[in-house]
Design a protein around this motif. Structure first.
Motif, PDB file in Angstrom:
ATOM      1  N   VAL A  41       0.857  -1.189   0.000  1.00  0.00           N
ATOM      2  CA  VAL A  41       0.000   0.000   0.000  1.00  0.00           C
ATOM      3  C   VAL A  41       0.895   1.241   0.000  1.00  0.00           C
ATOM      4  O   VAL A  41       1.672   1.462   0.926  1.00  0.00           O
ATOM      5  CB  VAL A  41      -0.954  -0.015   1.208  1.00  0.00           C
ATOM      6  CG1 VAL A  41      -1.857   1.215   1.182  1.00  0.00           C
ATOM      7  CG2 VAL A  41      -1.786  -1.298   1.217  1.00  0.00           C
ATOM      8  N   LYS A  43      -0.368   4.431  -0.773  1.00  0.00           N
ATOM      9  CA  LYS A  43      -1.231   5.633  -0.804  1.00  0.00           C
ATOM     10  C   LYS A  43      -0.553   6.770  -0.040  1.00  0.00           C
ATOM     11  O   LYS A  43       0.363   6.538   0.752  1.00  0.00           O
ATOM     12  CB  LYS A  43      -2.593   5.304  -0.195  1.00  0.00           C
ATOM     13  CG  LYS A  43      -2.550   4.863   1.263  1.00  0.00           C
ATOM     14  CD  LYS A  43      -3.887   4.290   1.707  1.00  0.00           C
ATOM     15  CE  LYS A  43      -3.851   3.873   3.161  1.00  0.00           C
ATOM     16  NZ  LYS A  43      -5.046   3.087   3.528  1.00  0.00           N
ATOM     17  N   TYR A  47       2.794   6.823   2.456  1.00  0.00           N
ATOM     18  CA  TYR A  47       2.749   7.268   3.851  1.00  0.00           C
ATOM     19  C   TYR A  47       3.833   8.333   4.104  1.00  0.00           C
ATOM     20  O   TYR A  47       4.500   8.353   5.136  1.00  0.00           O
ATOM     21  CB  TYR A  47       2.925   6.087   4.817  1.00  0.00           C
ATOM     22  CG  TYR A  47       1.818   5.042   4.787  1.00  0.00           C
ATOM     23  CD1 TYR A  47       1.292   4.572   3.597  1.00  0.00           C
ATOM     24  CD2 TYR A  47       1.302   4.500   5.962  1.00  0.00           C
ATOM     25  CE1 TYR A  47       0.295   3.621   3.564  1.00  0.00           C
ATOM     26  CE2 TYR A  47       0.294   3.533   5.949  1.00  0.00           C
ATOM     27  CZ  TYR A  47      -0.196   3.099   4.743  1.00  0.00           C
ATOM     28  OH  TYR A  47      -1.189   2.147   4.719  1.00  0.00           O
ATOM     29  N   LEU A  89      -8.029   1.850  -4.071  1.00  0.00           N
ATOM     30  CA  LEU A  89      -8.792   1.363  -2.917  1.00  0.00           C
ATOM     31  C   LEU A  89     -10.112   2.095  -2.709  1.00  0.00           C
ATOM     32  O   LEU A  89     -10.703   2.020  -1.639  1.00  0.00           O
ATOM     33  CB  LEU A  89      -7.940   1.488  -1.639  1.00  0.00           C
ATOM     34  CG  LEU A  89      -6.694   0.595  -1.574  1.00  0.00           C
ATOM     35  CD1 LEU A  89      -5.811   1.005  -0.393  1.00  0.00           C
ATOM     36  CD2 LEU A  89      -7.079  -0.870  -1.474  1.00  0.00           C
ATOM     37  N   ARG A 141     -17.749   1.836   5.953  1.00  0.00           N
ATOM     38  CA  ARG A 141     -17.072   2.885   5.193  1.00  0.00           C
ATOM     39  C   ARG A 141     -17.463   2.774   3.725  1.00  0.00           C
ATOM     40  O   ARG A 141     -18.187   3.625   3.219  1.00  0.00           O
ATOM     41  CB  ARG A 141     -15.548   2.766   5.392  1.00  0.00           C
ATOM     42  CG  ARG A 141     -14.777   3.912   4.789  1.00  0.00           C
ATOM     43  CD  ARG A 141     -13.325   3.953   5.212  1.00  0.00           C
ATOM     44  NE  ARG A 141     -12.508   2.894   4.627  1.00  0.00           N
ATOM     45  CZ  ARG A 141     -11.178   2.801   4.790  1.00  0.00           C
ATOM     46  NH1 ARG A 141     -10.537   3.695   5.529  1.00  0.00           N
ATOM     47  NH2 ARG A 141     -10.496   1.815   4.229  1.00  0.00           N
ATOM     48  N   HIS A 170     -12.267  -4.730   4.489  1.00  0.00           N
ATOM     49  CA  HIS A 170     -11.264  -4.029   5.306  1.00  0.00           C
ATOM     50  C   HIS A 170     -11.699  -4.084   6.762  1.00  0.00           C
ATOM     51  O   HIS A 170     -12.870  -3.876   7.068  1.00  0.00           O
ATOM     52  CB  HIS A 170     -11.144  -2.582   4.820  1.00  0.00           C
ATOM     53  CG  HIS A 170      -9.986  -1.839   5.416  1.00  0.00           C
ATOM     54  ND1 HIS A 170      -8.688  -2.319   5.380  1.00  0.00           N
ATOM     55  CD2 HIS A 170      -9.919  -0.649   6.073  1.00  0.00           C
ATOM     56  CE1 HIS A 170      -7.890  -1.437   5.975  1.00  0.00           C
ATOM     57  NE2 HIS A 170      -8.604  -0.428   6.405  1.00  0.00           N
ATOM     58  N   ASN A 210      -4.917  -6.175   6.459  1.00  0.00           N
ATOM     59  CA  ASN A 210      -4.017  -5.023   6.483  1.00  0.00           C
ATOM     60  C   ASN A 210      -2.789  -5.416   7.304  1.00  0.00           C
ATOM     61  O   ASN A 210      -2.606  -6.595   7.621  1.00  0.00           O
ATOM     62  CB  ASN A 210      -4.739  -3.795   7.066  1.00  0.00           C
ATOM     63  CG  ASN A 210      -5.338  -4.079   8.438  1.00  0.00           C
ATOM     64  OD1 ASN A 210      -5.180  -5.174   8.986  1.00  0.00           O
ATOM     65  ND2 ASN A 210      -6.017  -3.105   8.999  1.00  0.00           N
ATOM     66  N   THR A 211      -1.946  -4.457   7.687  1.00  0.00           N
ATOM     67  CA  THR A 211      -0.729  -4.818   8.432  1.00  0.00           C
ATOM     68  C   THR A 211      -1.026  -5.574   9.736  1.00  0.00           C
ATOM     69  O   THR A 211      -0.481  -6.665   9.942  1.00  0.00           O
ATOM     70  CB  THR A 211       0.131  -3.572   8.736  1.00  0.00           C
ATOM     71  OG1 THR A 211       0.540  -2.981   7.512  1.00  0.00           O
ATOM     72  CG2 THR A 211       1.368  -3.946   9.561  1.00  0.00           C
ATOM     73  N   PRO A 212      -1.858  -5.027  10.632  1.00  0.00           N
ATOM     74  CA  PRO A 212      -2.037  -5.749  11.903  1.00  0.00           C
ATOM     75  C   PRO A 212      -2.628  -7.141  11.718  1.00  0.00           C
ATOM     76  O   PRO A 212      -2.187  -8.082  12.375  1.00  0.00           O
ATOM     77  CB  PRO A 212      -2.966  -4.839  12.721  1.00  0.00           C
ATOM     78  CG  PRO A 212      -3.526  -3.861  11.761  1.00  0.00           C
ATOM     79  CD  PRO A 212      -2.537  -3.730  10.649  1.00  0.00           C
ATOM     80  N   ARG A 226      -2.759  -6.900   2.140  1.00  0.00           N
ATOM     81  CA  ARG A 226      -2.501  -5.501   1.773  1.00  0.00           C
ATOM     82  C   ARG A 226      -1.761  -4.841   2.925  1.00  0.00           C
ATOM     83  O   ARG A 226      -2.363  -4.492   3.937  1.00  0.00           O
ATOM     84  CB  ARG A 226      -3.820  -4.743   1.550  1.00  0.00           C
ATOM     85  CG  ARG A 226      -4.741  -5.322   0.507  1.00  0.00           C
ATOM     86  CD  ARG A 226      -5.949  -4.412   0.295  1.00  0.00           C
ATOM     87  NE  ARG A 226      -6.667  -4.106   1.521  1.00  0.00           N
ATOM     88  CZ  ARG A 226      -7.650  -4.848   2.019  1.00  0.00           C
ATOM     89  NH1 ARG A 226      -8.066  -5.935   1.391  1.00  0.00           N
ATOM     90  NH2 ARG A 226      -8.237  -4.491   3.143  1.00  0.00           N
ATOM     91  N   GLY A 228       0.557  -1.872   4.527  1.00  0.00           N
ATOM     92  CA  GLY A 228       0.987  -0.484   4.402  1.00  0.00           C
ATOM     93  C   GLY A 228       2.011  -0.149   5.476  1.00  0.00           C
ATOM     94  O   GLY A 228       3.221  -0.320   5.294  1.00  0.00           O
ATOM     95  N   ILE A 229       1.526   0.283   6.615  1.00  0.00           N
ATOM     96  CA  ILE A 229       2.370   0.865   7.675  1.00  0.00           C
ATOM     97  C   ILE A 229       3.586   0.000   8.033  1.00  0.00           C
ATOM     98  O   ILE A 229       4.674   0.521   8.268  1.00  0.00           O
ATOM     99  CB  ILE A 229       1.507   1.174   8.932  1.00  0.00           C
ATOM    100  CG1 ILE A 229       2.237   2.127   9.879  1.00  0.00           C
ATOM    101  CG2 ILE A 229       1.088  -0.092   9.677  1.00  0.00           C
ATOM    102  CD1 ILE A 229       2.156   3.560   9.475  1.00  0.00           C
ATOM    103  N   TYR A 368       0.884   6.674  11.774  1.00  0.00           N
ATOM    104  CA  TYR A 368       0.498   6.850  10.368  1.00  0.00           C
ATOM    105  C   TYR A 368       0.441   8.345  10.013  1.00  0.00           C
ATOM    106  O   TYR A 368       0.944   8.768   8.978  1.00  0.00           O
ATOM    107  CB  TYR A 368      -0.902   6.287  10.109  1.00  0.00           C
ATOM    108  CG  TYR A 368      -1.135   4.804  10.232  1.00  0.00           C
ATOM    109  CD1 TYR A 368      -1.090   4.153  11.454  1.00  0.00           C
ATOM    110  CD2 TYR A 368      -1.494   4.057   9.116  1.00  0.00           C
ATOM    111  CE1 TYR A 368      -1.369   2.793  11.558  1.00  0.00           C
ATOM    112  CE2 TYR A 368      -1.779   2.703   9.209  1.00  0.00           C
ATOM    113  CZ  TYR A 368      -1.716   2.075  10.434  1.00  0.00           C
ATOM    114  OH  TYR A 368      -1.992   0.745  10.527  1.00  0.00           O
TER     115      TYR A 368
END
Ligand code: PLP
Length: 383
Positions: A41, A43, A47, A89, A141, A170, A210-212, A226, A228-229, A368
């Motif tokens: 990711v 975006k 980051y 996304l 969302r 998500h 996601n990451t976590p 996916r 990101g962080i 973030y």
């Protein structure tokens, strides 16, 4: 760091450690099976780390796909030479369709109006429009409600201009993978995917982590994660930090542009929220302010590192500059700071370190946001 790497036009910059980025990408790759894919990711300009340069490193370190938040982020990735699949996304306005098709950016889809317009556009362009279906499982969302995916697919799949390349959801609470809320989202997603498969709709690449979630739950990786962080070496939550060490990729540094010894009682910066409390206080200026991502709410509350030691930032942080104080004491004699000396705002200096997490706690936000903010204006130096 070698002087020639410092930007010539301003004594404040962001350092990006490409080696650390590469190792973080490989660490996430290492969590996956041979058939599982890694979507990086990138975006918000990766980051704040610089999407074009980071994507190049990620592509060579094992990325399979990139995810962006806006159409223009995708276009810029293509213009920088990225050839891997790019997933948007979000579902953009219909007016964005020509750009999506021209640059082969796969949109997220969840309204029939957009999906059918995209299919029409693809037919006219003599191609097939790949899309990923967003499924609403509890975050509230975006996405098609998990109970309505069959109806939605029936409404668009007849279109010869459309091809479902993936389906995803998500998580809202992936930092608590034992929690009821997370488990419920998993269950709803699995139900929706199974319903589509049972009804004969191909789902393409199925993804939700996601990451976590990638770090904490091995059971939900499906075909792709996916991340990101974590790629940027920042931990999404404390539970994850205990699982897997990551290397911070971004440091923020400056050089002192002026030093002075104001008399006791003199004020510093707008509003004089700091007054020099005694003699032998050296006030140093660095060219870094809130327009660079150093939030003004940190005024008089944060430290910087100078010669491997902490010094208090003092006075209100200005738009483009701020000040810090070096206090000599009889027991702690520090050499006088000089014009051009290096200061660390985020990162290591000797044994001392100021992390994104420390600054996030002070600001009352998450790492973030701190990273994204430093991406705003500072020049990036890639090590
Ligand atoms: C931002 C985002 C991610 C990445 O989240 P991280 O916590 O940074 O790993 C993944 N999926 C979607 C839909 C996102 O918006």
């Amino acid at each position: 760091m070698p002087m020639e790497k410092v930007p010539q036009t301003r004594w404040a910059w962001v350092e990006i450690d490409r080696g650390a980025l590469r190792r973080n990408v490989r660490a996430f790759r290492g969590l996956l099976g041979p058939r599982q894919r890694l979507c990086c990711v990138v975006k918000a300009d990766a980051y704040g780390h610089g999407a074009a340069e980071c994507a190049r490193v990620m592509q060579s370190a094992g990325a399979d796909m990139f995810a962006v938040a806006t159409v223009m982020e995708g276009v810029r990735l293509r213009e920088s030479g990225i050839t891997l699949p790019i997933l948007l996304l979000s579902e953009p306005p219909i007016g964005a369709i020509p750009l999506l098709l021209e640059h082969e950016i796969m949109p997220t889809v969840y309204t029939m109006e957009f999906a059918l317009a995209y299919g029409e556009g693809a037919v006219q362009a003599g191609t097939v429009g790949k899309y990923h279906l967003a499924i609403e499982t509890g975050m509230n969302r975006i996405g098609v409600h998990y109970t309505e995916v069959l109806e939605f697919r029936r409404g668009i799949d007849f279109h010869r201009g459309l091809a479902c390349d993936g389906v995803f959801t998500h998580f809202a609470t992936a930092d608590d993978v034992d929690g009821w809320d997370y488990r419920l989202q998993c269950k709803r997603f699995d139900e929706a995917v199974r319903a589509m498969q049972d009804a004969g709709f191909s789902c393409g690449t199925v993804h939700c982590d996601n990451t976590p979630a990638t770090m904490l739950d091995t059971t939900t990786r499906y075909d792709m994660v996916r991340v990101g962080i974590g790629l940027y070496g920042l931990q999404p939550c404390e539970a994850a930090a205990a699982r897997m060490p990551l290397e911070p990729v971004m440091s923020v540094r400056a050089r002192i542009t002026r030093t002075t010894h104001p008399a006791m009682g003199e004020g510093v910066s707008y509003g004089f929220t700091y007054r020099v409390p005694r003699t032998a206080v050296q006030i140093c200026t660095i060219p870094l302010g809130y327009a660079d991502g150093l939030s003004r709410t940190l005024s008089n509350r944060m430290d910087v590192l100078y010669r491997g030691e902490r010094a208090h930032q003092v006075g209100n942080i200005c738009m483009d500059q701020c000040m810090f104080a070096i206090q000599q004491t009889p027991i702690h004699q520090i050499p006088e700071a000089e014009h051009g000396d290096m200061v660390t705002i985020i990162g290591r200096d000797g044994d001392a370190e100021i992390t994104m997490d420390e600054m996030a706690r002070l600001r009352g936000t998450i790492n973030y946001e701190v990273a994204c903010d430093f991406g705003m204006r500072l020049e990036k130096v890639y090590l």
